[in-house]
Design a protein around this motif. Structure first.
Motif, PDB file in Angstrom:
ATOM      1  N   SER A   1      45.465  44.765   4.286  1.00 52.87           N
ATOM      2  CA  SER A   1      45.848  44.185   5.571  1.00 52.87           C
ATOM      3  C   SER A   1      47.104  44.873   6.123  1.00 52.87           C
ATOM      4  CB  SER A   1      46.068  42.678   5.392  1.00 52.87           C
ATOM      5  OG  SER A   1      46.994  42.185   6.315  1.00 52.87           O
TER       6      SER A   1
ATOM      7  N   TYR B   1      58.656  39.489  10.615  1.00 45.43           N
ATOM      8  CA  TYR B   1      57.444  40.207  10.184  1.00 45.43           C
ATOM      9  C   TYR B   1      56.730  40.774  11.414  1.00 45.43           C
ATOM     10  CZ  TYR B   1      52.905  40.784   7.717  1.00 45.43           C
ATOM     11  OH  TYR B   1      51.742  41.257   7.167  1.00 45.43           O
TER      12      TYR B   1
ATOM     13  N   PRO C   1      54.652  40.145   2.173  1.00 44.99           N
ATOM     14  CA  PRO C   1      54.693  39.627   3.545  1.00 44.99           C
ATOM     15  C   PRO C   1      54.544  38.110   3.558  1.00 44.99           C
ATOM     16  CG  PRO C   1      52.543  40.569   3.090  1.00 44.99           C
ATOM     17  CD  PRO C   1      53.395  40.843   1.884  1.00 44.99           C
ATOM     18  N   PRO C   2      55.143  37.451   4.549  1.00 42.87           N
ATOM     19  CA  PRO C   2      55.008  35.993   4.624  1.00 42.87           C
ATOM     20  C   PRO C   2      53.612  35.594   5.103  1.00 42.87           C
ATOM     21  CG  PRO C   2      56.214  36.792   6.535  1.00 42.87           C
ATOM     22  CD  PRO C   2      55.960  37.982   5.665  1.00 42.87           C
ATOM     23  N   THR C   3      53.212  34.393   4.749  1.00 46.16           N
ATOM     24  CA  THR C   3      51.972  33.819   5.265  1.00 46.16           C
ATOM     25  C   THR C   3      52.288  33.167   6.603  1.00 46.16           C
ATOM     26  OG1 THR C   3      51.099  33.385   3.072  1.00 46.16           O
ATOM     27  CG2 THR C   3      50.256  32.007   4.849  1.00 46.16           C
ATOM     28  N   ILE C   4      51.439  33.404   7.600  1.00 42.71           N
ATOM     29  CA  ILE C   4      51.657  32.711   8.872  1.00 42.71           C
ATOM     30  C   ILE C   4      50.434  31.847   9.133  1.00 42.71           C
ATOM     31  CG2 ILE C   4      52.194  32.931  11.324  1.00 42.71           C
ATOM     32  CD1 ILE C   4      53.551  35.530  10.761  1.00 42.71           C
ATOM     33  N   SER C   5      50.580  30.554   8.902  1.00 41.12           N
ATOM     34  CA  SER C   5      49.373  29.737   8.989  1.00 41.12           C
ATOM     35  C   SER C   5      48.976  29.519  10.437  1.00 41.12           C
ATOM     36  CB  SER C   5      49.528  28.408   8.240  1.00 41.12           C
ATOM     37  OG  SER C   5      50.667  27.756   8.669  1.00 41.12           O
TER      38      SER C   5
ATOM     39  N   ASP D   1      61.654  34.777   8.589  1.00 40.76           N
ATOM     40  CA  ASP D   1      60.915  35.925   8.029  1.00 40.76           C
ATOM     41  C   ASP D   1      59.554  36.099   8.699  1.00 40.76           C
ATOM     42  OD1 ASP D   1      59.915  33.661   6.736  1.00 40.76           O
ATOM     43  OD2 ASP D   1      59.397  34.775   4.924  1.00 40.76           O
ATOM     44  N   GLU D   2      58.991  35.014   9.229  1.00 51.47           N
ATOM     45  CA  GLU D   2      57.718  35.147   9.950  1.00 51.47           C
ATOM     46  C   GLU D   2      57.936  35.869  11.282  1.00 51.47           C
ATOM     47  OE1 GLU D   2      55.556  31.444  10.279  1.00 51.47           O
ATOM     48  OE2 GLU D   2      56.007  30.924   8.200  1.00 51.47           O
TER      49      GLU D   2
ATOM     50  N   LEU E   1      46.821  34.811   8.613  1.00 52.58           N
ATOM     51  CA  LEU E   1      47.518  36.002   8.146  1.00 52.58           C
ATOM     52  C   LEU E   1      48.125  35.794   6.757  1.00 52.58           C
ATOM     53  CD1 LEU E   1      48.138  38.815   9.165  1.00 52.58           C
ATOM     54  CD2 LEU E   1      50.225  37.922  10.206  1.00 52.58           C
ATOM     55  N   ASN E   2      47.609  36.563   5.812  1.00 47.64           N
ATOM     56  CA  ASN E   2      48.080  36.584   4.422  1.00 47.64           C
ATOM     57  C   ASN E   2      47.831  35.301   3.623  1.00 47.64           C
ATOM     58  OD1 ASN E   2      49.079  39.206   4.835  1.00 47.64           O
ATOM     59  ND2 ASN E   2      51.015  38.413   5.611  1.00 47.64           N
TER      60      ASN E   2
END
Ligand SMILES: Nc1ncnc2c1ncn2[C@@H]1O[C@H](COP(=O)(O)OP(=O)(O)OP(=O)(O)O)[C@@H](O)[C@H]1O
Ligand SMILES: [Mg+2]
Lengths: 243, 369
Positions: A139, B323, A87-91, B319-320, A127-128
């Motif tokens: 998660s 998701y 999964p991507p990180t969403i800062s 992709d975010e 997230l991640n």
């Protein structure tokens, strides 16, 4: 529940899935096996409806409706869920905040699930971001518990997870797909990608499929398929012409 | 003809709402003091907190002879046409003196309100004496009925030994208002300066480049800005820290979104002493064609300084969004959720009540995403 017919999928201008047929009845959970790069993740992501995955032929029937053209979020709302392999990180976006948004008016349950998944201390984390391999899996499972899909696809839920966490994740997944219920009360379905089959220590898979070079080359008892791979490698399946 | 605005109670409901969006509390509950300047008239000053004095700058200069050494000391009177213009006016704005060891839990609020199309000038002096802790929130608001107008503001912060000043400025200007703040801070030994800037509403032009001079050993400066530039807004924003003493450190953080407006986001850290550390983080999201020009500068002047920066400008990664869509959020919800996260800057050392105020100001703009 799910009926994939003659599916062809292109990714990045190249066909990766070459005519896959797959049926998963209500209440059943199947495993998907196959060598690296054979197209497992691609198959799951195209069933879910991600934009980079172009279906060039075939159909995806979900709960009796053709969803091949349905946007991703509508498939999710219609009952599909996916555990991401990466999964991507969403800062900036906190895990807890996402659960709030997903849970709508009833976030209490979400916090209860977080407790169950040992993720309470992660609710305030981006997230991640810098989640370890096992934490990502926990998660992902937690988000699916909040989402409550009728059909859940899991992309290698046990890879990179230590023994203790495998038990935690395995049991949670079993609940996600109704495997904790008596067979006649099972309504949810699942499709699980696994290389090791460890997940089957926590839930009995009803069938197994083996994907090679974008085609399903074998179906049957998942433990038997696994045994063949363990003893003879994937070559056996690639050469097999049974299907 | 405008009715004179004497205090919060004279404001129209629309303007009251704008004040609240700028973090102002119209009753003095949960505020230890309140200053209100409408256009060029100081209407209201009060401070109930022991050890903290707040008074109009004109009065303060008369009352305390020593204050003249603090007046036009950090900001150069001849810096530009705006400082010269302010210097030519009677001093307006406020002076706050937090006496040695004093602390306010509830922030002091100051409100600069523009009710007519004119030029508003302020000159603020903020002093935290040794060991004092002072939290300040400033709402800069123009009436919804204001067309053209300008605001020129000078602010000089003096952070004493072991003291802390946090200043949170929330702008709610109008589309045709020009805003030119000029501010600087001087930090003594072991002191902390936190400067937060939030602007989520349309404004014609803002140009500022506040500076922090870390002259005392082990002092810390943190600047954070969260900015949304709608079409037609032109924001030239900077933040600078000069690490002049041993062991000082600075962190400059900005989150910028454009919806068609132009933002120049400058930051500059000078590492000029032993064991200094500095980091710049500038992230920009272009939601609609506009300009974000990030200019992070790090300037090391000796071997024993460590400075870094990260800057990124672009759109939200597909992709975010997908998701979150896989979790059942539609594209708009997914986008808004990611943007809200992007703007979520948690400021270390800030009281919860102020953090909540900042969060609320950002939330209030959420429908505008
Ligand atoms: N976006 C993409 N662009 C180009 N090629 C892609 C893209 N996504 C996947 N592929 C290619 O498609 C093939 C199948 O990839 P996929 O990720 O589905 O394999 P997998 O079976 O899940 O493998 P693994 O077991 O390693 O996870 C690979 O050769 C991969 O490089
Ligand atoms: Mg894969």
């Amino acid at each position: 529940m799910l009926n994939v017919e003659n599916l062809h999928v292109e990714v990045g201008g190249k066909e990766v899935i070459h005519g896959v047929d797959l049926q998963i009845p209500e209440g059943e959970t199947h495993v998907l096996m196959g060598p690296n790069g054979s197209g497992k993740t691609t198959l799951l992501r195209s069933i879910m409806g991600f934009s980079n995955y172009t279906v060039t032929e075939g159909r995806i029937i979900f709960r009796g409706h053709d969803v091949t053209e349905l946007p991703l979020y509508e498939r999710a709302r219609y009952g599909m869920g996916l555990m991401f392999q990466r999964p991507p990180t969403i800062s900036g976006l906190k895990l807890g905040k996402l659960l709030d948004v997903m849970a709508g008016g009833s976030p209490a349950k979400a916090y209860e699930y977080a407790e169950m998944m040992n993720m309470s201390s992660f609710l305030d984390r981006d997230l991640n971001a810098n989640f370890s391999g096992g934490e990502i899996k926990r998660s992902e499972v937690l988000q699916l518990m909040v989402q409550q899909p009728d059909f859940v696809m899991l992309d290698e839920p046990e890879s990179g997870v230590d023994l203790e966490n495998i038990a935690l994740i395995g049991k949670a997944i079993a609940r996600l797909v109704d495997k904790d219920r008596h067979i006649i009360n099972r309504h949810k379905s699942g499709l699980i990608i696994t290389h090791t089959g460890f997940i089957m220590d926590y839930l009995e898979a009803d069938a197994g499929h083996m994907l090679c070079n974008g085609e399903i080359r074998c179906r049957g008892n998942p433990r038997e398929i696994l045994k063949v791979i363990q003893e003879h490698g994937y070559q056996e399946c690639i050469e097999c012409t049974k299907l | 003809m405008h009715k004179a605005v004497e205090g919060f109670e004279d404001l129209s409901p629309e303007d009251k709402e704008r004040l609240e969006q700028s973090g102002m509390m119209l009753s003095s509950e949960n505020r230890c003091g309140s200053f209100f300047q409408a256009d060029q008239d100081v209407r209201h000053t009060s401070c109930t907190y022991e050890g903290i004095e707040m008074l109009p700058t004109a009065e303060a200069l008369k009352k305390y002879d020593w204050l003249k050494d603090y007046y036009w000391n950090l900001v150069d009177k001849d810096k530009d046409e705006y400082t010269r213009y302010v210097a030519d006016q009677e001093p307006r704005g406020y002076t706050i003196i937090a006496k040695k060891g004093s602390k306010n839990i509830f922030p002091l609020q100051t409100c600069l309100f523009m009710a007519t199309d004119d030029i508003q000038t302020v000159h603020n002096i903020i002093i935290a004496e040794e060991g004092a802790e002072l939290h300040l929130i400033t709402g800069c608001v123009s009436s919804h009925s204001v067309g053209h107008g300008s605001h020129y503001g000078i602010t000089e912060f003096y952070v004493g030994k072991d003291a802390l000043i946090s200043t949170t400025m929330i702008h709610t200007w109008g589309e045709d208002v020009t805003v030119v703040p000029r501010s600087a801070a001087k930090l003594e030994q072991n002191s902390t300066f936190l400067s937060n800037y939030i602007s989520m509403k349309p404004v014609k032009r803002v140009q500022m480049y506040p500076e922090a001079w870390l002259t005392g050993e082990n002092s810390v400066a943190r600047f954070s800005s969260v900015v949304l530039a709608p079409e037609g807004s032109e924001l030239d924003l900077g933040q600078r820290a000069i690490l002049e003493a041993k062991g000082t450190s600075a962190e400059l953080i900005s989150r910028v979104i454009t919806r068609g407006g132009t933002v120049v986001s400058r930051s500059h850290i000078v590492g000029g002493a032993e064991e200094t550390r500095g980091h710049i983080e500038c992230k920009g999201l272009i939601l609609e064609d506009g300009i974000i020009h990030a200019i992070p500068e790090i300037e090391g002047r000796l071997t024993n300084t460590s400075l870094s920066h990260e800057a990124a400008v672009g759109k939200i990664a597909r992709d975010e969004i997908e998701y979150l869509m896989a979790r059942g959020l539609d594209e708009e919800e997914a986008t808004a959720t990611i943007i809200r996260g992007f703007l979520d800057v948690k400021i270390q050392g800030l009281p919860d009540s102020l953090q909540r105020q900042i969060d609320a100001a950002i939330d209030a703009a959420e429908d505008g995403f």
